[in-house]
Design an enzyme around this catalytic site. Structure first.
Site, PDB file in Angstrom:
ATOM      1  N   GLY A 131     -11.564  14.367  54.334  1.00 58.81           N
ATOM      2  CA  GLY A 131     -10.939  13.557  53.298  1.00 58.81           C
ATOM      3  C   GLY A 131      -9.631  14.142  52.781  1.00 58.81           C
ATOM      4  O   GLY A 131      -9.054  15.055  53.376  1.00 58.81           O
ATOM      5  N   GLY A 149       5.334  13.939  35.929  1.00 55.84           N
ATOM      6  CA  GLY A 149       3.924  14.162  35.588  1.00 55.84           C
ATOM      7  C   GLY A 149       3.613  15.644  35.594  1.00 55.84           C
ATOM      8  O   GLY A 149       3.668  16.292  36.640  1.00 55.84           O
ATOM      9  N   GLY A 150       3.299  16.184  34.423  1.00 53.59           N
ATOM     10  CA  GLY A 150       3.011  17.624  34.308  1.00 53.59           C
ATOM     11  C   GLY A 150       1.523  17.892  34.278  1.00 53.59           C
ATOM     12  O   GLY A 150       1.028  18.622  33.421  1.00 53.59           O
ATOM     13  N   ILE A 177      -1.430  18.185  39.728  1.00 54.07           N
ATOM     14  CA  ILE A 177      -0.683  18.113  40.988  1.00 54.07           C
ATOM     15  C   ILE A 177       0.772  18.493  40.769  1.00 54.07           C
ATOM     16  O   ILE A 177       1.348  19.271  41.537  1.00 54.07           O
ATOM     17  CB  ILE A 177      -0.799  16.696  41.607  1.00 54.07           C
ATOM     18  CG1 ILE A 177      -2.252  16.444  42.022  1.00 54.07           C
ATOM     19  CG2 ILE A 177       0.149  16.539  42.796  1.00 54.07           C
ATOM     20  CD1 ILE A 177      -2.512  15.099  42.657  1.00 54.07           C
ATOM     21  N   ARG A 219      -4.445   9.548  39.719  1.00 56.12           N
ATOM     22  CA  ARG A 219      -4.969   8.949  40.943  1.00 56.12           C
ATOM     23  C   ARG A 219      -5.803   7.720  40.599  1.00 56.12           C
ATOM     24  O   ARG A 219      -6.286   7.582  39.480  1.00 56.12           O
ATOM     25  CB  ARG A 219      -5.814   9.974  41.726  1.00 56.12           C
ATOM     26  CG  ARG A 219      -5.003  11.183  42.180  1.00 56.12           C
ATOM     27  CD  ARG A 219      -5.847  12.160  42.997  1.00 56.12           C
ATOM     28  NE  ARG A 219      -6.331  11.598  44.229  1.00 56.12           N
ATOM     29  CZ  ARG A 219      -5.662  11.582  45.379  1.00 56.12           C
ATOM     30  NH1 ARG A 219      -4.461  12.120  45.445  1.00 56.12           N
ATOM     31  NH2 ARG A 219      -6.184  11.045  46.456  1.00 56.12           N
ATOM     32  N   HIS A 254     -16.282  48.049  36.917  1.00 54.07           N
ATOM     33  CA  HIS A 254     -14.993  48.521  36.423  1.00 54.07           C
ATOM     34  C   HIS A 254     -14.209  49.092  37.590  1.00 54.07           C
ATOM     35  O   HIS A 254     -14.777  49.759  38.436  1.00 54.07           O
ATOM     36  CB  HIS A 254     -15.218  49.622  35.374  1.00 54.07           C
ATOM     37  CG  HIS A 254     -13.948  50.200  34.849  1.00 54.07           C
ATOM     38  ND1 HIS A 254     -13.135  49.513  33.977  1.00 54.07           N
ATOM     39  CD2 HIS A 254     -13.336  51.392  35.101  1.00 54.07           C
ATOM     40  CE1 HIS A 254     -12.076  50.263  33.696  1.00 54.07           C
ATOM     41  NE2 HIS A 254     -12.168  51.405  34.361  1.00 54.07           N
TER      42      HIS A 254
HETATM   43  P1  NAD Z   1      -3.166  14.339  36.068  1.00 51.08           P
HETATM   44  O1  NAD Z   1      -3.888  13.303  35.322  1.00 51.08           O
HETATM   45  O2  NAD Z   1      -3.672  15.728  36.109  1.00 51.08           O
HETATM   46  O3  NAD Z   1      -1.677  14.455  35.505  1.00 51.08           O
HETATM   47  C1  NAD Z   1      -0.813  13.357  35.428  1.00 51.08           C
HETATM   48  C2  NAD Z   1       0.226  13.689  34.374  1.00 51.08           C
HETATM   49  O4  NAD Z   1       1.251  12.704  34.442  1.00 51.08           O
HETATM   50  C3  NAD Z   1      -0.324  13.663  32.953  1.00 51.08           C
HETATM   51  O5  NAD Z   1       0.088  14.839  32.323  1.00 51.08           O
HETATM   52  C4  NAD Z   1       0.321  12.408  32.347  1.00 51.08           C
HETATM   53  O6  NAD Z   1       0.533  12.525  30.975  1.00 51.08           O
HETATM   54  C5  NAD Z   1       1.620  12.337  33.118  1.00 51.08           C
HETATM   55  N1  NAD Z   1       2.224  11.026  33.236  1.00 51.08           N
HETATM   56  C6  NAD Z   1       1.612   9.836  33.447  1.00 51.08           C
HETATM   57  N2  NAD Z   1       2.526   8.849  33.562  1.00 51.08           N
HETATM   58  C7  NAD Z   1       3.741   9.442  33.451  1.00 51.08           C
HETATM   59  C8  NAD Z   1       5.096   8.968  33.503  1.00 51.08           C
HETATM   60  N3  NAD Z   1       5.359   7.682  33.709  1.00 51.08           N
HETATM   61  N4  NAD Z   1       6.087   9.856  33.345  1.00 51.08           N
HETATM   62  C9  NAD Z   1       5.829  11.171  33.114  1.00 51.08           C
HETATM   63  N5  NAD Z   1       4.576  11.680  33.079  1.00 51.08           N
HETATM   64  C10 NAD Z   1       3.558  10.816  33.241  1.00 51.08           C
HETATM   65  O7  NAD Z   1      -2.943  13.727  37.516  1.00 51.08           O
HETATM   66  P2  NAD Z   1      -2.414  14.407  38.861  1.00 51.08           P
HETATM   67  O8  NAD Z   1      -1.726  15.687  38.593  1.00 51.08           O
HETATM   68  O9  NAD Z   1      -1.675  13.340  39.578  1.00 51.08           O
HETATM   69  O10 NAD Z   1      -3.770  14.715  39.619  1.00 51.08           O
HETATM   70  C11 NAD Z   1      -4.681  13.647  39.860  1.00 51.08           C
HETATM   71  C12 NAD Z   1      -6.080  14.147  39.841  1.00 51.08           C
HETATM   72  O11 NAD Z   1      -6.301  14.916  41.007  1.00 51.08           O
HETATM   73  C13 NAD Z   1      -6.391  15.057  38.666  1.00 51.08           C
HETATM   74  O12 NAD Z   1      -6.875  14.347  37.559  1.00 51.08           O
HETATM   75  C14 NAD Z   1      -7.421  15.962  39.228  1.00 51.08           C
HETATM   76  O13 NAD Z   1      -8.678  15.426  38.954  1.00 51.08           O
HETATM   77  C15 NAD Z   1      -7.179  15.957  40.717  1.00 51.08           C
HETATM   78  N6  NAD Z   1      -6.613  17.239  41.140  1.00 51.08           N
HETATM   79  C16 NAD Z   1      -7.309  18.372  40.923  1.00 51.08           C
HETATM   80  C17 NAD Z   1      -6.768  19.575  41.321  1.00 51.08           C
HETATM   81  C18 NAD Z   1      -7.548  20.833  41.103  1.00 51.08           C
HETATM   82  O14 NAD Z   1      -8.753  20.753  40.910  1.00 51.08           O
HETATM   83  N7  NAD Z   1      -6.897  21.988  41.108  1.00 51.08           N
HETATM   84  C19 NAD Z   1      -5.509  19.639  41.886  1.00 51.08           C
HETATM   85  C20 NAD Z   1      -4.821  18.468  42.074  1.00 51.08           C
HETATM   86  C21 NAD Z   1      -5.386  17.274  41.701  1.00 51.08           C
END
Ligand code: NAD
Length: 471
Positions: A43, A181-182, A185, A272, A444
């Site tokens: 996947g 998007g902060g 990802i 997502r 330790h």
């Molecule tokens: P996310 O929900 O973590 O972050 C999206 C960010 O984009 C948020 O901070 C949001 O406020 C911001 N945002 C939304 N619309 C916007 C806009 N128009 N302009 C500016 N900022 C905006 O989503 P993601 O980073 O895309 O990741 C998706 C999902 O994938 C996550 O929720 C997570 O579950 C999964 N993921 C997990 C991991 C991990 O486990 N390490 C890594 C990558 C992704």
């Protein structure tokens, strides 16, 4: 050895929900068919997500350390990136894993079909394969079709605008990259590109990176990323995007007003969406909620009595380990065992440098619920191991029930926080109290001692840290 049952299970989707479900079902003696659009198992997580990003983050950390080691008296010089070899290595990591899954699948005598499955009625599924169409009766079906990157409405299509899949392909190293998007990802991929040499800007709609994560944990990451990234713009939105011949022009609106900037590429990482379309769910009477997640009960059964769902398509959080866990619960339920999906905690890790990891109750959740908690924090500046790594910016915190000191939550920011988190998740699952951790001998010198010393703080003091009376 498993005993053969008469249950036939069709699993749709071979990601971190689908393939463990198929494997577990086969181990329980079911006759299993596993279908995926992709010719390989694993996947998004394995092929276009967790695994390639972590491989590249490993490289990114090395590159950053080459720079930082100069102050330790070790000059490595500026690393040269051979993009083709880097891509090949990343692909080889994926290939070794997909090959492993293929042999585990074959050894379990699971039928794997590459194709698109959809319900034609409540009792029948059609699978379109490269070799033709096949129909299968529904005995039991598990839907594990995952999720896809969300896109921003009204944006033009351009090869310069990437989602996480395109960004992980490393098409090139753009001179200037805008990350929209902060979240998880954006920060993970932004860190990779910054280490490879891109000037990275992040725009985030809300007033902080990683919304929802405790600010105490985010602060030291944000400080470090502030040095790595060109700009971190909060409360900012992209008002317009205009692809040009050799760049992309973007209008940003934020607290400083409106400004126009030019980038070489833009990464959109704004969340997502569940893959619940094109499955014929309506034809089978399977309900989805307003956001497109398939509705499931505590055993992961959908509104169809013989159809189950697990993973991203069945609801938040969209994390691979949650997907695997709930998929196995669904298979146990199909096998007739008394089970329910009710984990006390689903750990989460953001694999930036430093990593942020948490499990259980967070401080912000406690505040929102006006729930009294006792929070103890151990700063890594007091950890000998962190000092030897020259990484003292970390912090380990426990969130405890005030009277009993029972562990409700754990949060860590620092190098390898993701690996350290398991002890915290176990403490929560086992209903441990702070003393259980404080009186467990931790080796330790290791970073795991920060969990022990933070737990010691529940009774007022730790060996290497005296909190100020107001803490
Ligand atoms: P996310 O929900 O973590 O972050 C999206 C960010 O984009 C948020 O901070 C949001 O406020 C911001 N945002 C939304 N619309 C916007 C806009 N128009 N302009 C500016 N900022 C905006 O989503 P993601 O980073 O895309 O990741 C998706 C999902 O994938 C996550 O929720 C997570 O579950 C999964 N993921 C997990 C991991 C991990 O486990 N390490 C890594 C990558 C992704």
């Amino acid at each position: 050895m498993s005993t053969q049952t008469s249950i036939r299970l069709l699993v749709i989707g071979a990601g971190p929900a689908g393939y463990p479900a198929a494997f577990h079902a086969a181990d329980l003696g079911m006759s299993v068919t596993l279908v995926d659009l992709d010719p390989h198992m694993g996947g998004v997580c394995l092929q276009r997500g967790c695994i390639p990003s972590k491989a590249l983050l490993h490289v990114a950390r090395f590159i950053e350390e080459c720079r930082e080691f100069e102050q330790l008296g070790v000059r490595v010089g500026t690393p040269t990136i051979e993009l083709t070899r880097l891509r090949d290595w990343k692909q080889s990591v994926i290939r070794r894993l997909t090959d492993g899954l293929a042999s585990l699948c074959a050894a379990r005598r699971i039928e794997f079909i590459q194709g698109r499955a959809q319900f034609v009625s409540p009792d029948e599924v059609e699978i379109q394969t490269p070799h033709g169409t096949r129909r299968m009766p529904v005995d039991h079906v598990l839907i594990a079709t995952g999720s896809r990157p969300a896109s921003l409405p009204g944006w033009p299509t351009s090869p310069r605008i990437m989602d996480s899949t395109a960004a992980l392909d490393l098409p090139d190293i753009p001179k200037r990259l805008l990350v929209v998007g902060g979240g998880y990802i954006g920060l993970e991929l932004g860190s990779i590109y910054a280490a490879l040499g891109s000037r990275v800007s992040v725009v985030e709609l809300t007033d902080g990176l990683l919304p929802g994560v405790d600010r105490t944990l985010v602060t030291s990451l944000q400080r470090r990323l502030g040095r790595r990234f060109e700009h971190i713009r909060l409360r900012t939105r992209v008002a317009a995007v205009m692809p040009e011949a050799d760049s992309i022009r973007v209008t940003l609106e934020g607290p400083d007003g409106t400004q126009e900037e030019t980038f070489d590429r833009v990464l959109v990482s704004v969340g997502r969406r569940p893959n619940s379309q094109q499955l014929g769910l309506d034809r089978a009477g399977i309900e989805v909620d307003a956001r497109g997640f398939i509705r499931v009960d505590e055993r992961r059964r959908t509104s169809h009595p013989r159809v189950w769902a697990a993973g991203d398509v069945a609801g938040e959080p969209m994390l691979a380990h949650k997907a695997t866990y709930e998929a196995k619960i669904a298979v146990e339920a199909i096998a007739g065992r008394k089970v329910a999906y009710e984990p006390r905690t689903i750990p989460a890790v953001v694999f930036t440098d430093p990593e942020i990891a948490w499990a259980g109750l967070t401080q912000s959740e406690a505040e929102r619920a006006s729930r009294p908690v006792h929070i103890v924090r151990f700063p890594w500046s007091a950890s000998g191991r962190a000092l030897t790594l020259e990484r003292t910016e970390g912090l380990t915190q426990w969130i405890l029930e005030p009277e009993s000191q029972r562990v409700l939550g754990v949060g860590i920011v620092g190098v390898n926080a993701g690996d350290l988190l398991a002890e915290g998740a176990l403490a929560i699952e086992l209903g441990a109290v702070a003393d259980d951790v404080a009186w467990t001998i931790h080796a330790h010198p290791t970073l795991s001692e920060t969990l022990m010393e933070a737990a010691e703080l529940a009774s007022g003091h730790a060996t290497h840290y005296l909190p100020s009376p107001r803490t």
